[in-house]
Motif scaffolding. Structure first.
Motif, PDB file in Angstrom:
ATOM      1  N   LEU A  26      -1.132  -1.048  -4.179  1.00 43.83           N
ATOM      2  CA  LEU A  26      -2.290  -0.221  -3.909  1.00 43.83           C
ATOM      3  C   LEU A  26      -1.907   1.136  -3.750  1.00 43.83           C
ATOM      4  CD1 LEU A  26      -4.154  -2.520  -1.338  1.00 43.83           C
ATOM      5  CD2 LEU A  26      -4.360  -2.675  -3.984  1.00 43.83           C
ATOM      6  N   GLY A  27      -2.590   1.936  -4.341  1.00 45.07           N
ATOM      7  CA  GLY A  27      -2.405   3.466  -3.969  1.00 45.07           C
ATOM      8  C   GLY A  27      -3.404   3.918  -2.985  1.00 45.07           C
ATOM      9  N   ALA A  28      -3.071   5.013  -2.159  1.00 42.44           N
ATOM     10  CA  ALA A  28      -4.192   5.635  -1.289  1.00 42.44           C
ATOM     11  C   ALA A  28      -3.570   7.009  -1.080  1.00 42.44           C
ATOM     12  CB  ALA A  28      -4.639   4.884  -0.173  1.00 42.44           C
ATOM     13  N   THR A  29      -4.337   7.967  -0.900  1.00 39.65           N
ATOM     14  CA  THR A  29      -4.035   9.372  -0.181  1.00 39.65           C
ATOM     15  C   THR A  29      -4.164   9.421   1.246  1.00 39.65           C
ATOM     16  OG1 THR A  29      -6.346  10.187  -0.711  1.00 39.65           O
ATOM     17  CG2 THR A  29      -4.508  10.775  -2.633  1.00 39.65           C
ATOM     18  N   THR A  30      -4.962   8.440   1.850  1.00 35.71           N
ATOM     19  CA  THR A  30      -5.043   8.261   3.290  1.00 35.71           C
ATOM     20  C   THR A  30      -5.522   7.001   3.437  1.00 35.71           C
ATOM     21  OG1 THR A  30      -6.402   9.060   5.223  1.00 35.71           O
ATOM     22  CG2 THR A  30      -7.449   9.358   2.798  1.00 35.71           C
ATOM     23  N   SER A  31      -5.191   6.415   4.701  1.00 29.72           N
ATOM     24  CA  SER A  31      -5.394   4.981   5.087  1.00 29.72           C
ATOM     25  C   SER A  31      -6.925   4.872   5.773  1.00 29.72           C
ATOM     26  CB  SER A  31      -4.446   4.459   5.858  1.00 29.72           C
ATOM     27  OG  SER A  31      -4.215   5.103   7.256  1.00 29.72           O
ATOM     28  N   TYR A  32      -7.241   6.121   6.328  1.00 31.22           N
ATOM     29  CA  TYR A  32      -8.446   6.046   7.149  1.00 31.22           C
ATOM     30  C   TYR A  32      -9.715   5.459   6.775  1.00 31.22           C
ATOM     31  CZ  TYR A  32      -6.034   9.195  10.076  1.00 31.22           C
ATOM     32  OH  TYR A  32      -4.823   9.648  10.825  1.00 31.22           O
ATOM     33  N   PRO A  33     -10.159   5.506   5.319  1.00 29.27           N
ATOM     34  CA  PRO A  33     -11.298   4.676   4.940  1.00 29.27           C
ATOM     35  C   PRO A  33     -11.110   3.321   4.722  1.00 29.27           C
ATOM     36  CG  PRO A  33     -10.897   6.773   3.483  1.00 29.27           C
ATOM     37  CD  PRO A  33      -9.677   6.724   4.177  1.00 29.27           C
ATOM     38  N   ILE A  34      -9.805   2.804   4.633  1.00 32.42           N
ATOM     39  CA  ILE A  34      -9.408   1.515   4.311  1.00 32.42           C
ATOM     40  C   ILE A  34      -9.665   0.734   5.428  1.00 32.42           C
ATOM     41  CG2 ILE A  34      -7.783   0.112   3.215  1.00 32.42           C
ATOM     42  CD1 ILE A  34      -6.249   2.450   2.075  1.00 32.42           C
ATOM     43  N   LEU A  35     -10.279  -0.582   5.260  1.00 28.18           N
ATOM     44  CA  LEU A  35     -10.795  -1.416   6.290  1.00 28.18           C
ATOM     45  C   LEU A  35      -9.411  -1.984   6.803  1.00 28.18           C
ATOM     46  CD1 LEU A  35     -13.414  -3.534   4.441  1.00 28.18           C
ATOM     47  CD2 LEU A  35     -13.794  -1.727   5.869  1.00 28.18           C
ATOM     48  N   ARG A  55      -3.118  -6.871   5.784  1.00 28.15           N
ATOM     49  CA  ARG A  55      -2.654  -7.771   4.643  1.00 28.15           C
ATOM     50  C   ARG A  55      -2.019  -7.143   3.801  1.00 28.15           C
ATOM     51  NH1 ARG A  55      -7.011  -9.533   7.501  1.00 28.15           N
ATOM     52  NH2 ARG A  55      -7.404 -11.771   7.821  1.00 28.15           N
ATOM     53  N   VAL A  56      -1.516  -5.998   4.042  1.00 25.75           N
ATOM     54  CA  VAL A  56      -0.603  -5.123   2.897  1.00 25.75           C
ATOM     55  C   VAL A  56       0.409  -4.649   3.828  1.00 25.75           C
ATOM     56  CG1 VAL A  56      -2.501  -4.678   1.612  1.00 25.75           C
ATOM     57  CG2 VAL A  56      -1.787  -2.863   3.181  1.00 25.75           C
ATOM     58  N   LYS A  57       1.410  -4.405   2.938  1.00 26.76           N
ATOM     59  CA  LYS A  57       2.780  -3.768   3.547  1.00 26.76           C
ATOM     60  C   LYS A  57       2.785  -2.347   3.272  1.00 26.76           C
ATOM     61  CE  LYS A  57       7.644  -4.481   4.144  1.00 26.76           C
ATOM     62  NZ  LYS A  57       8.838  -5.527   4.086  1.00 26.76           N
ATOM     63  N   LYS A  58       2.640  -1.480   4.243  1.00 21.61           N
ATOM     64  CA  LYS A  58       2.443   0.045   4.030  1.00 21.61           C
ATOM     65  C   LYS A  58       4.029   0.664   3.469  1.00 21.61           C
ATOM     66  CE  LYS A  58       0.199   1.233   7.774  1.00 21.61           C
ATOM     67  NZ  LYS A  58      -0.510   2.002   8.579  1.00 21.61           N
ATOM     68  N   LEU A  59       3.978   1.426   2.753  1.00 19.20           N
ATOM     69  CA  LEU A  59       5.005   2.099   2.251  1.00 19.20           C
ATOM     70  C   LEU A  59       4.540   3.575   2.050  1.00 19.20           C
ATOM     71  CD1 LEU A  59       6.339  -0.023  -0.620  1.00 19.20           C
ATOM     72  CD2 LEU A  59       6.943  -0.026   1.751  1.00 19.20           C
ATOM     73  N   GLU A  60       5.008   4.357   2.914  1.00 22.58           N
ATOM     74  CA  GLU A  60       4.427   5.789   3.270  1.00 22.58           C
ATOM     75  C   GLU A  60       5.668   6.779   2.294  1.00 22.58           C
ATOM     76  OE1 GLU A  60       2.792   7.554   6.581  1.00 22.58           O
ATOM     77  OE2 GLU A  60       2.705   5.373   7.304  1.00 22.58           O
ATOM     78  N   ILE A  61       5.222   7.711   1.647  1.00 27.00           N
ATOM     79  CA  ILE A  61       5.808   8.806   0.584  1.00 27.00           C
ATOM     80  C   ILE A  61       5.660   9.900   1.564  1.00 27.00           C
ATOM     81  CG2 ILE A  61       6.395   9.966  -1.451  1.00 27.00           C
ATOM     82  CD1 ILE A  61       6.378   6.837  -1.587  1.00 27.00           C
ATOM     83  N   PRO A  62       6.707  10.442   2.288  1.00 27.76           N
ATOM     84  CA  PRO A  62       6.602  11.840   2.952  1.00 27.76           C
ATOM     85  C   PRO A  62       6.502  12.997   1.990  1.00 27.76           C
ATOM     86  CG  PRO A  62       9.027  10.904   2.917  1.00 27.76           C
ATOM     87  CD  PRO A  62       8.332  10.006   2.215  1.00 27.76           C
ATOM     88  N   PRO A  63       6.048  14.029   2.633  1.00 29.46           N
ATOM     89  CA  PRO A  63       6.129  15.477   1.892  1.00 29.46           C
ATOM     90  C   PRO A  63       7.460  15.613   1.355  1.00 29.46           C
ATOM     91  CG  PRO A  63       4.861  15.541   3.716  1.00 29.46           C
ATOM     92  CD  PRO A  63       5.726  14.217   3.953  1.00 29.46           C
ATOM     93  N   PHE A  64       7.730  16.411   0.164  1.00 27.50           N
ATOM     94  CA  PHE A  64       9.034  16.614  -0.220  1.00 27.50           C
ATOM     95  C   PHE A  64       9.332  17.946   0.118  1.00 27.50           C
ATOM     96  CE2 PHE A  64       7.177  13.730  -3.465  1.00 27.50           C
ATOM     97  CZ  PHE A  64       8.089  12.652  -3.368  1.00 27.50           C
ATOM     98  N   SER A  65      10.640  18.550  -0.226  1.00 30.20           N
ATOM     99  CA  SER A  65      11.063  19.832   0.367  1.00 30.20           C
ATOM    100  C   SER A  65      10.717  21.024  -0.752  1.00 30.20           C
ATOM    101  CB  SER A  65      12.621  19.668   0.557  1.00 30.20           C
ATOM    102  OG  SER A  65      13.413  19.569  -0.783  1.00 30.20           O
ATOM    103  N   LEU A 103       0.854  -1.073   0.082  1.00 30.29           N
ATOM    104  CA  LEU A 103      -0.156  -0.077  -0.056  1.00 30.29           C
ATOM    105  C   LEU A 103       0.786   1.107   0.234  1.00 30.29           C
ATOM    106  CD1 LEU A 103      -2.736   1.378   0.221  1.00 30.29           C
ATOM    107  CD2 LEU A 103      -2.491   1.333   2.828  1.00 30.29           C
ATOM    108  N   ILE A 104       0.815   1.937  -1.035  1.00 31.07           N
ATOM    109  CA  ILE A 104       1.623   3.121  -1.307  1.00 31.07           C
ATOM    110  C   ILE A 104       0.759   4.379  -0.737  1.00 31.07           C
ATOM    111  CG2 ILE A 104       3.039   4.652  -2.722  1.00 31.07           C
ATOM    112  CD1 ILE A 104       4.087   1.706  -2.569  1.00 31.07           C
ATOM    113  N   LEU A 105       1.031   4.894   0.305  1.00 26.31           N
ATOM    114  CA  LEU A 105       0.265   6.105   0.962  1.00 26.31           C
ATOM    115  C   LEU A 105       1.275   7.214   0.768  1.00 26.31           C
ATOM    116  CD1 LEU A 105      -0.654   4.688   4.586  1.00 26.31           C
ATOM    117  CD2 LEU A 105      -1.983   5.429   2.777  1.00 26.31           C
ATOM    118  N   MET A 106       0.197   8.071   0.059  1.00 24.54           N
ATOM    119  CA  MET A 106       0.812   9.491  -0.432  1.00 24.54           C
ATOM    120  C   MET A 106      -0.079  10.642  -0.475  1.00 24.54           C
ATOM    121  SD  MET A 106       3.001  10.400  -4.030  1.00 24.54           S
ATOM    122  CE  MET A 106       3.761  11.909  -4.133  1.00 24.54           C
ATOM    123  N   ASP A 107      -0.297  11.615   0.312  1.00 25.89           N
ATOM    124  CA  ASP A 107      -1.343  12.399   0.291  1.00 25.89           C
ATOM    125  C   ASP A 107      -1.304  13.552  -0.975  1.00 25.89           C
ATOM    126  OD1 ASP A 107      -3.532  13.880   0.808  1.00 25.89           O
ATOM    127  OD2 ASP A 107      -2.474  15.034   2.503  1.00 25.89           O
TER     128      ASP A 107
END
Length: 325
Positions: free
Chosen positions: A140-149, A155-165, A28-32
């Motif tokens: 899987l991609g998502a801008t937020t994890s809150y609506p995800i069950l 069952r997924v491995k979360k990979l978070e992309i932090p904000p850039f400079s 799960l790629i998390l990136m807002d």
């Protein structure tokens, strides 16, 4: 986009796990950043298949080109470009997952934004995520994890992309836009107010609302009309967060002038005369305190239903900080 991503922990981790042949069955790629999410997923798909390097040739070069076009038979993107995820997409994923890869030993399903899927759709995919067929993987991609069950998240491995400079976003814009539409001052401003996401900066650059924000922000800072009148006028602004960010930057530049740093340090150099008026109008402690006030407002503005009141409170805190202690 690869230039931005390659130094992130998420990108390095997926690359390492692919090289060591220990890929997880679902990531799960998390990136807002809704605008950039699809292109980010594409870059991670390239890593998954080992064709992310620009100097790849032969078969890997062909696969890379097909993935970028979302037409590689073993890398299926959902939903289709510019479409919303539909029930039929779930059925297609289930059907395709039962088929063997066409060219290699892996089949990847790329889904974004997963947070937009309803509960019923997520539940229909849950079985696949729990017990995926051999050789089947999910990105899987998502801008937020809150609506995800939670059952999906477990069952997924979360990979978070932090904000850039700001510097990274500026470099991205300079690399990806023609000289005809690039204005260094505006590039610096859009990068500073993008909250770390290139999608925000791109939308701002393309919409070109700098002049409008500039006019409204200085009107507030210099009280060209009574504050309640100005606040009410801007209360329905479509650029609420950007307006707050612009105000923060005006006060930052005014602080530079007040402290004697000089005009060369200004972000809003073309507005130096107006910035000087702001510096003259406010005391040093007010200019310093404004950074805290507007930074906090940037974080809270999307939760504030009364934006006009938010603006008035910000200026009240700057001008009468002791009243809010």
């Amino acid at each position: 986009m690869q230039t931005l991503l390659k130094n992130t922990d998420a990108y390095k981790l997926l690359s390492t796990e692919r090289e060591e042949n220990r890929l997880n069955h679902a990531y799960l790629i998390l990136m807002d950043d809704a605008r950039s999410l699809r292109s980010v997923l594409t870059e991670f798909a390239l890593v998954f298949f080992g064709c992310e390097n620009e100097n790849v040739v032969g078969r890997y070069e062909r696969i890379a080109n097909l993935i970028k076009k979302e037409s590689f038979s073993d890398c299926l993107f959902f939903p289709k470009s510019d479409k919303k995820f539909a029930v039929s997409d779930v059925d297609e994923i289930k059907e395709e997952s039962a088929l063997n890869p066409v060219e290699g030993d892996k089949k990847l399903f790329v889904i974004g934004d997963f947070a937009e899927l309803g509960v019923a759709q997520q539940n229909k995919l849950l079985k696949l995520l729990e017990e995926p067929p051999e050789k089947v993987y999910f990105l899987l991609g998502a801008t937020t994890s809150y609506p995800i069950l939670q059952t999906v998240l477990s069952r997924v491995k979360k990979l978070e992309i932090p904000p850039f400079s700001e510097r990274e976003i500026q470099s991205f814009l300079l690399r990806n836009y023609s000289d005809e539409i690039l204005d260094r001052e505006k590039i610096a401003f859009y990068s500073a107010t993008a909250n770390g996401w290139v999608g925000n900066a791109q939308s701002a650059l393309e919409d070109s609302y700098f002049d409008e924000l500039c006019f409204d922000s200085f009107a507030l800072c210099l009280k060209e009309k009574p504050l309640p009148v100005l606040a009410k006028k801007l209360g329905e602004s479509k650029r609420k967060k950007e307006l707050i960010s612009f105000l923060r930057l005006i006060f930052r530049d005014a602080l530079f002038l007040k402290s004697g740093v000089g005009a060369n340090a200004l972000l809003l150099r073309s507005q130096a005369e107006k910035v000087q008026k702001v510096a003259d109008r406010y005391e040093m402690n007010a200019l310093v305190h404004a950074q805290t006030v507007f930074t906090e407002a940037e974080k809270q503005v999307k939760f504030n239903t009364n934006f006009a009141q938010c603006i008035e409170i910000c200026f009240a805190k700057i001008e009468n900080p002791k009243f809010f202690e």
